[in-house]
Design a protein around this motif. Structure first.
Motif, PDB file in Angstrom:
ATOM      1  N   LYS A  66       0.830  -1.221   0.000  1.00 30.70           N
ATOM      2  CA  LYS A  66       0.000   0.000   0.000  1.00 30.70           C
ATOM      3  C   LYS A  66       0.854   1.256   0.000  1.00 30.70           C
ATOM      4  O   LYS A  66       0.466   2.275  -0.545  1.00 30.70           O
ATOM      5  CB  LYS A  66      -0.894   0.001   1.237  1.00 30.70           C
ATOM      6  N   LYS A  67       2.032   1.171   0.672  1.00 29.50           N
ATOM      7  CA  LYS A  67       2.923   2.341   0.724  1.00 29.50           C
ATOM      8  C   LYS A  67       4.331   1.855   0.421  1.00 29.50           C
ATOM      9  O   LYS A  67       4.751   0.829   0.965  1.00 29.50           O
ATOM     10  CB  LYS A  67       2.944   2.914   2.151  1.00 29.50           C
ATOM     11  N   ALA A  68       5.076   2.593  -0.418  1.00 26.24           N
ATOM     12  CA  ALA A  68       6.425   2.124  -0.743  1.00 26.24           C
ATOM     13  C   ALA A  68       7.382   3.276  -0.980  1.00 26.24           C
ATOM     14  O   ALA A  68       6.971   4.380  -1.356  1.00 26.24           O
ATOM     15  CB  ALA A  68       6.378   1.235  -1.986  1.00 26.24           C
ATOM     16  N   ILE A  69       8.663   2.979  -0.752  1.00 28.06           N
ATOM     17  CA  ILE A  69       9.740   3.902  -1.135  1.00 28.06           C
ATOM     18  C   ILE A  69      10.681   3.097  -2.030  1.00 28.06           C
ATOM     19  O   ILE A  69      11.204   2.049  -1.617  1.00 28.06           O
ATOM     20  CB  ILE A  69      10.480   4.438   0.105  1.00 28.06           C
ATOM     21  N   LEU A  70      10.854   3.563  -3.264  1.00 31.96           N
ATOM     22  CA  LEU A  70      11.658   2.828  -4.244  1.00 31.96           C
ATOM     23  C   LEU A  70      12.881   3.659  -4.587  1.00 31.96           C
ATOM     24  O   LEU A  70      12.757   4.835  -4.967  1.00 31.96           O
ATOM     25  CB  LEU A  70      10.830   2.558  -5.504  1.00 31.96           C
ATOM     26  N   ILE A  71      14.055   3.042  -4.459  1.00 31.49           N
ATOM     27  CA  ILE A  71      15.320   3.765  -4.641  1.00 31.49           C
ATOM     28  C   ILE A  71      16.200   2.995  -5.635  1.00 31.49           C
ATOM     29  O   ILE A  71      16.236   1.762  -5.607  1.00 31.49           O
ATOM     30  CB  ILE A  71      16.067   3.870  -3.280  1.00 31.49           C
ATOM     31  N   ASP A  72      16.901   3.717  -6.487  1.00 26.08           N
ATOM     32  CA  ASP A  72      17.935   3.103  -7.328  1.00 26.08           C
ATOM     33  C   ASP A  72      18.865   4.239  -7.762  1.00 26.08           C
ATOM     34  O   ASP A  72      18.424   5.382  -7.920  1.00 26.08           O
ATOM     35  CB  ASP A  72      17.314   2.430  -8.568  1.00 26.08           C
ATOM     36  N   ASN A  73      20.149   3.926  -7.966  1.00 26.46           N
ATOM     37  CA  ASN A  73      21.051   5.002  -8.391  1.00 26.46           C
ATOM     38  C   ASN A  73      21.163   5.112  -9.907  1.00 26.46           C
ATOM     39  O   ASN A  73      21.968   5.886 -10.399  1.00 26.46           O
ATOM     40  CB  ASN A  73      22.425   4.883  -7.714  1.00 26.46           C
ATOM     41  N   ASN A  74      20.355   4.333 -10.632  1.00 29.44           N
ATOM     42  CA  ASN A  74      20.339   4.459 -12.090  1.00 29.44           C
ATOM     43  C   ASN A  74      19.320   5.545 -12.483  1.00 29.44           C
ATOM     44  O   ASN A  74      18.107   5.369 -12.355  1.00 29.44           O
ATOM     45  CB  ASN A  74      19.981   3.116 -12.725  1.00 29.44           C
ATOM     46  N   LYS A  75      19.871   6.682 -12.973  1.00 34.79           N
ATOM     47  CA  LYS A  75      19.045   7.859 -13.239  1.00 34.79           C
ATOM     48  C   LYS A  75      17.972   7.601 -14.312  1.00 34.79           C
ATOM     49  O   LYS A  75      16.821   8.005 -14.170  1.00 34.79           O
ATOM     50  CB  LYS A  75      20.001   8.966 -13.718  1.00 34.79           C
ATOM     51  N   GLU A  76      18.368   6.923 -15.385  1.00 32.49           N
ATOM     52  CA  GLU A  76      17.409   6.705 -16.479  1.00 32.49           C
ATOM     53  C   GLU A  76      16.278   5.773 -16.042  1.00 32.49           C
ATOM     54  O   GLU A  76      15.120   5.961 -16.412  1.00 32.49           O
ATOM     55  CB  GLU A  76      18.111   6.139 -17.722  1.00 32.49           C
ATOM     56  N   GLU A 121       6.910   6.506  -3.240  1.00 31.55           N
ATOM     57  CA  GLU A 121       7.867   7.595  -3.413  1.00 31.55           C
ATOM     58  C   GLU A 121       9.049   7.014  -4.156  1.00 31.55           C
ATOM     59  O   GLU A 121       9.539   5.927  -3.803  1.00 31.55           O
ATOM     60  CB  GLU A 121       8.339   8.096  -2.053  1.00 31.55           C
ATOM     61  N   ILE A 122       9.540   7.749  -5.159  1.00 27.92           N
ATOM     62  CA  ILE A 122      10.557   7.195  -6.059  1.00 27.92           C
ATOM     63  C   ILE A 122      11.790   8.090  -6.006  1.00 27.92           C
ATOM     64  O   ILE A 122      11.664   9.304  -6.179  1.00 27.92           O
ATOM     65  CB  ILE A 122       9.976   7.135  -7.493  1.00 27.92           C
ATOM     66  N   MET A 123      12.947   7.498  -5.765  1.00 26.54           N
ATOM     67  CA  MET A 123      14.138   8.329  -5.563  1.00 26.54           C
ATOM     68  C   MET A 123      15.343   7.832  -6.343  1.00 26.54           C
ATOM     69  O   MET A 123      15.652   6.634  -6.311  1.00 26.54           O
ATOM     70  CB  MET A 123      14.535   8.290  -4.081  1.00 26.54           C
ATOM     71  N   ASN A 124      16.037   8.764  -6.987  1.00 29.94           N
ATOM     72  CA  ASN A 124      17.306   8.451  -7.636  1.00 29.94           C
ATOM     73  C   ASN A 124      18.416   8.765  -6.640  1.00 29.94           C
ATOM     74  O   ASN A 124      18.901   9.880  -6.563  1.00 29.94           O
ATOM     75  CB  ASN A 124      17.440   9.306  -8.913  1.00 29.94           C
ATOM     76  N   SER A 125      18.799   7.756  -5.865  1.00 33.89           N
ATOM     77  CA  SER A 125      19.748   7.966  -4.762  1.00 33.89           C
ATOM     78  C   SER A 125      20.556   6.705  -4.544  1.00 33.89           C
ATOM     79  O   SER A 125      20.156   5.618  -4.961  1.00 33.89           O
ATOM     80  CB  SER A 125      18.994   8.229  -3.452  1.00 33.89           C
ATOM     81  N   PRO A 126      21.683   6.832  -3.832  1.00 38.23           N
ATOM     82  CA  PRO A 126      22.396   5.630  -3.420  1.00 38.23           C
ATOM     83  C   PRO A 126      21.620   4.895  -2.316  1.00 38.23           C
ATOM     84  O   PRO A 126      20.791   5.508  -1.631  1.00 38.23           O
ATOM     85  CB  PRO A 126      23.728   6.165  -2.886  1.00 38.23           C
ATOM     86  N   PHE A 127      21.900   3.599  -2.151  1.00 37.26           N
ATOM     87  CA  PHE A 127      21.086   2.766  -1.254  1.00 37.26           C
ATOM     88  C   PHE A 127      21.044   3.284   0.188  1.00 37.26           C
ATOM     89  O   PHE A 127      20.061   3.097   0.902  1.00 37.26           O
ATOM     90  CB  PHE A 127      21.563   1.310  -1.281  1.00 37.26           C
TER      91      PHE A 127
END
Ligand SMILES: C[S@@+](CC[C@H](N)C(=O)[O-])C[C@H]1O[C@@H](n2cnc3c(N)ncnc32)[C@H](O)[C@@H]1O
Length: 283
Positions: A54-64, A167-173
């Motif tokens: 229902k709620k998530a935070i998704l992170i990856d350092n791959n910008k594209e 929430e979607i983030m382009n960030s390091p882990f």
């Protein structure tokens, strides 16, 4: 927001290390109850789309890649319109691929055009993978597929619907340290530690993920364990990884992987699933 209650979202890109084939083996270990789902190496998001939290935070350092997630969340119709303009033709593919060699042009492309390019190339390139050279330029060759589905409209709409609460983030882990709280479920699927120098090792981005990164990750795992998060981590099965997580529960899984530089030579290979669940404790 597109309101479709009969949706079944799944990864919109093929991604190295995708977890779809391991889902059945992982299923018994997912916690039954948690607050926010956090995935610091989301990649194609196979586990996220399977769990549909229902709620998530998704992170990856791959910008594209992260741009694709954000565009699908915000403007799926614009993306679909843009994807429909692409063609599965060799010369066209190489023209689109070459755009990131020319930053003056690429920087002027908007986010929808960039996401559309990434998804199109992922579906039409050889082996359907995201691969970049050491300058970060996409370098997989044309895939010669007869009829690749680079615009899967119903899946993109299902993904759009699912992502409304993410929430979607382009960030390091390490960014997950800012957001993870007690009773959140954090699943880590980092680039695997290579089994040997000669083992097939894919570079996902320009940054290598070596032993130092694996150690930092183990420190993050321990910090979140102390906070009372529910934790799960995938990696290759070897002494280095077993030692890093020796204080936790280790489950052995078996996966079909290319264990040789020749992708046609696939074999069963052991992987680990690390849990901070102690014994038969209920999650
Ligand atoms: C094994 S893949 C994830 C596979 C994914 N779970 C799936 O099912 O498709 C690892 C991901 O970690 C990302 N990555 C590599 N180094 C990272 C870092 N330092 N911080 C955050 N993400 C990173 C890569 O871009 C890649 O998408």
């Amino acid at each position: 927001m597109i309101n479709d209650t009969t949706y079944d979202p799944h990864p919109f890109v093929k991604w190295a290390g995708g977890k779809r084939q391991l889902l059945l083996q992982m299923e018994p270990y997912f916690p039954k109850k948690y607050n926010t789902y956090i995935e610091p190496f989301v990649g194609g998001g196979a586990i996220y789309f399977h769990l549909k939290p229902k709620k998530a935070i998704l992170i990856d350092n791959n910008k594209e890649l992260i741009n694709c997630f954000k565009v699908i969340k915000r403007d799926v119709n614009g993306l679909i319109q843009s994807l429909k303009k692409h063609k599965n033709e060799k010369n066209y593919f190489y023209t689109i691929r070459a755009v990131d060699r020319n930053p003056e042009i690429f920087d002027k492309w908007n986010d929808v055009e960039k996401a559309s390019r990434t998804i199109y190339m992922n579906k039409c390139c050889y082996n359907g993978l995201y691969r970049v050279n050491n300058k970060g330029q996409f370098n997989a060759p044309f895939g010669k597929y007869k009829n690749p589905t680079f615009c899967d409209e119903s899946n993109l709409k299902a993904v759009h619907f699912q992502l409304q609460t993410a929430e979607i983030m382009n960030s390091p882990f390490e960014e997950c340290l800012k957001y993870s709280k007690q009773n959140d479920f954090v699943y880590f699927d980092p680039p695997y530690h290579p089994l040997s120098q000669t083992a097939n090792f894919t570079s996902y981005t320009r940054d290598n993920f070596g032993e130092e990164s694996q150690k930092k990750l183990a420190d993050v795992f321990k910090a979140l364990d102390n906070r009372g998060c529910k934790l799960m981590l995938s990696n290759s099965y070897n002494d280095f990884i077993l030692d890093l997580y020796k204080d936790f529960t280790i489950i052995e899984l078996s996966a079909k992987r290319a264990i040789n530089s020749d992708a046609s030579k696939r074999g069963e290979i052991k992987e680990v699933l690390v849990l901070n669940r102690r014994g038969e404790e209920q999650w």
